[in-house]
Design a protein around this motif. Structure first.
Motif, PDB file in Angstrom:
ATOM      1  N   GLU A 201     -47.344   7.189  26.507  1.00  8.42           N
ATOM      2  CA  GLU A 201     -47.772   8.294  25.645  1.00  8.42           C
ATOM      3  C   GLU A 201     -47.411   9.640  26.253  1.00  8.42           C
ATOM      4  OE1 GLU A 201     -51.804   9.731  23.237  1.00  8.42           O
ATOM      5  OE2 GLU A 201     -51.974   8.433  24.998  1.00  8.42           O
ATOM      6  N   ALA A 202     -47.582   9.772  27.565  1.00  7.67           N
ATOM      7  CA  ALA A 202     -47.247  11.034  28.234  1.00  7.67           C
ATOM      8  C   ALA A 202     -45.757  11.358  28.105  1.00  7.67           C
ATOM      9  CB  ALA A 202     -47.642  10.958  29.706  1.00  7.67           C
ATOM     10  N   VAL A 203     -44.923  10.342  28.110  1.00 10.56           N
ATOM     11  CA  VAL A 203     -43.475  10.560  28.028  1.00 10.56           C
ATOM     12  C   VAL A 203     -43.039  10.871  26.600  1.00 10.56           C
ATOM     13  CG1 VAL A 203     -41.225   9.440  28.290  1.00 10.56           C
ATOM     14  CG2 VAL A 203     -42.940   9.191  30.072  1.00 10.56           C
ATOM     15  N   ILE A 204     -43.521  10.086  25.618  1.00  8.95           N
ATOM     16  CA  ILE A 204     -43.022  10.256  24.245  1.00  8.95           C
ATOM     17  C   ILE A 204     -43.611  11.472  23.535  1.00  8.95           C
ATOM     18  CG2 ILE A 204     -42.498   7.809  23.963  1.00  8.95           C
ATOM     19  CD1 ILE A 204     -45.058   7.432  22.452  1.00  8.95           C
ATOM     20  N   THR A 205     -44.684  12.015  24.064  1.00  4.75           N
ATOM     21  CA  THR A 205     -45.252  13.218  23.453  1.00  4.75           C
ATOM     22  C   THR A 205     -44.756  14.491  24.125  1.00  4.75           C
ATOM     23  OG1 THR A 205     -47.206  13.004  24.881  1.00  4.75           O
ATOM     24  CG2 THR A 205     -47.346  12.082  22.654  1.00  4.75           C
ATOM     25  N   ALA A 206     -44.043  14.359  25.227  1.00  4.75           N
ATOM     26  CA  ALA A 206     -43.503  15.534  25.922  1.00  4.75           C
ATOM     27  C   ALA A 206     -42.233  16.027  25.232  1.00  4.75           C
ATOM     28  CB  ALA A 206     -43.215  15.190  27.382  1.00  4.75           C
TER      29      ALA A 206
END
Length: 450
Positions: A201-206
């Motif tokens: 989630e941290a990667v795809i929302t950045a």
């Protein structure tokens, strides 16, 4: 009297001889039972096993001399031996010896040796934990690998590290043959153990490309541990679906790009290159195979396949609309079924100008990459047959003709402006387009007139 006695004596002898011959037959013709020597365990008192009579130090010395594969076979001899081996492989000394932390290999033979070692470790843990419940089994196994930094996300910075690949081979060997329910438990256990969903989630929302290190770490972990070891097996579809299912469609497209999108030579994802320039088919091959895998999985399970073209549409605008040649090349690599499904859905929604322009570039890609023109002709004919009315078919063909002229004019205008290198490349593309367009029209008209 004497004669009577002799007769009775002779009769008694004959009866005795018959009995003795029958006894001999029983003794000598009966199959002999093999002589057995009682083992120590059989000779021991009840409730005391052979292992209990063997000194622990001696048994440890025996296990120390065996290879990992031999220990895995030995663990299947009995429950007592299996239990002892589980205690043995839980010791710190064995973990330091057997669970290697050296994954930065300068040579190929060392890499192959490490991969084989972790395949053997997978067999060992598979066999010695066979009788445990799945959750307890996973807890026992993965606790042995928590100290290895190369198995953990964002812990190893070496580009050529083989840690994730070794971990993937270990996991594949361990769960080979498990049913889908148990594989679900494995995935959930991994997610909880390494916080996989939170990291994803941290990667795809950045912002796209903002966390390039985290993007690559997520890509390498998911590809080498969960996806690539199963690439030639049906189980690969299961793991990809598990990774994508928790997220909405836009995030699924983003994650799909992170996992399978093209990499630059310097090792970062080619977000902007897909927008600005044409990429070769090798750069898009992995992404096409992933889309095709999802599409085939949905068809095999008789699920609606509409979501896959929708993910594709989200994908080709990340981070901005792609160069149209890249879109066309990706569609060609995805194969006939998916390409037709994607174009037909757009045609039925009335997006004729969009698909007509895309078809022109599909024809151009077929000519550039060496595909037979008959493939493009049959594809366009299939899309044309989607329309029920003759007027709709005529409008589609007319739209396609006008887009051919429009794209040809664009390439001609580009060839007479700009620097020499771009002029030469654009002029070559123009010549290819004119040649492929003429051959396409000839074949297409011939097919329509049949």
């Amino acid at each position: 009297m004497a004669v009577g006695r002799k007769a009775s004596r002779n009769e008694g002898k004959s009866r005795w001889s018959e009995k003795s011959s029958q006894l001999c037959k029983r003794l000598f013709l009966r199959p002999r039972q093999p002589r057995t020597v009682p083992s120590r365990r059989q000779a021991a008192s009840p409730g005391v096993s052979y292992l209990d009579r063997l000194p622990v130090e001696l048994f440890d010395m025996i296990l120390d001399k065996l290879s990992v594969l031999e220990i895995s076979v030995f663990s299947m001899v009995s429950k007592d031996i299996c239990r002892y081996i589980m205690d043995y492989i839980s010791t710190l000394a064995w973990k330091k010896k057997a669970i290697s932390s050296h994954f930065h290999h300068p040579s190929c033979p060392e890499w192959v040796s490490t991969i084989q070692h972790y395949r053997d470790l997978g067999l060992l843990f598979k066999r010695c934990t066979l009788l445990l419940p799945t959750k307890e089994r996973l807890r026992f196994i993965f606790n042995k690998f928590t100290h290895v930094p190369c198995f953990t996300l964002e812990q190893c910075l070496t580009p050529q590290c083989s840690g994730f690949s070794s971990y993937g081979i270990f996991l594949q060997t361990l769960i080979a043959g498990w049913d889908e329910l148990e594989c679900h438990r494995v995935f959930n256990f991994l997610c909880d153990n390494i916080n996989l969903l939170q990291r994803t989630e941290a990667v795809i929302t950045a912002k796209r490309g903002a966390n390039s290190f985290q993007e690559l770490q997520l890509r390498f972990f998911c590809r080498r541990v969960l996806l690539d070891p199963w690439s030639q097996k049906p189980e690969g579809d299961f793991w990809l679906l598990q990774l994508l299912q928790p997220w909405p469609m836009v995030s699924q497209a983003h994650l799909l790009f992170i996992l399978y999108g093209p990499l630059m030579p310097e090792g970062v994802l080619a977000w902007q290159d897909l927008v600005e320039r044409e990429l070769p088919h090798q750069a898009l091959w992995d992404l096409a195979q992933a889309i095709l895998m999802l599409f085939s999985q949905f068809k095999a399970k008789h699920l609606t396949v509409d979501s896959i073209p929708a993910i594709f549409e989200e994908l080709i605008v990340i981070p901005q609309p792609w160069h149209v040649l890249n879109v066309a090349r990706l569609l060609v690599l995805c194969g006939n079924d998916f390409c037709f499904t994607f174009l037909a859905s757009k045609a039925l929604n009335g997006r004729l100008p969009e698909i007509s322009r895309l078809i022109v570039f599909i024809i151009l890609v077929c000519e550039k990459d060496g595909y037979h023109m008959n493939w493009a002709v049959k594809l366009v004919k299939a899309v044309c047959d989607v329309f029920a009315k003759v007027n709709d078919k005529y409008n589609f063909i007319q739209q396609l003709e006008s887009k051919f002229s429009e794209v040809t004019r664009e390439f001609f205008e580009m060839s007479v402006s700009g620097n020499r290198f771009e002029d030469r490349e654009t002029f070559q593309t123009l010549c290819i387009l004119l040649d492929s367009g003429a051959r396409f029209h000839t074949k297409f008209l011939h097919m329509l007139l049949k």
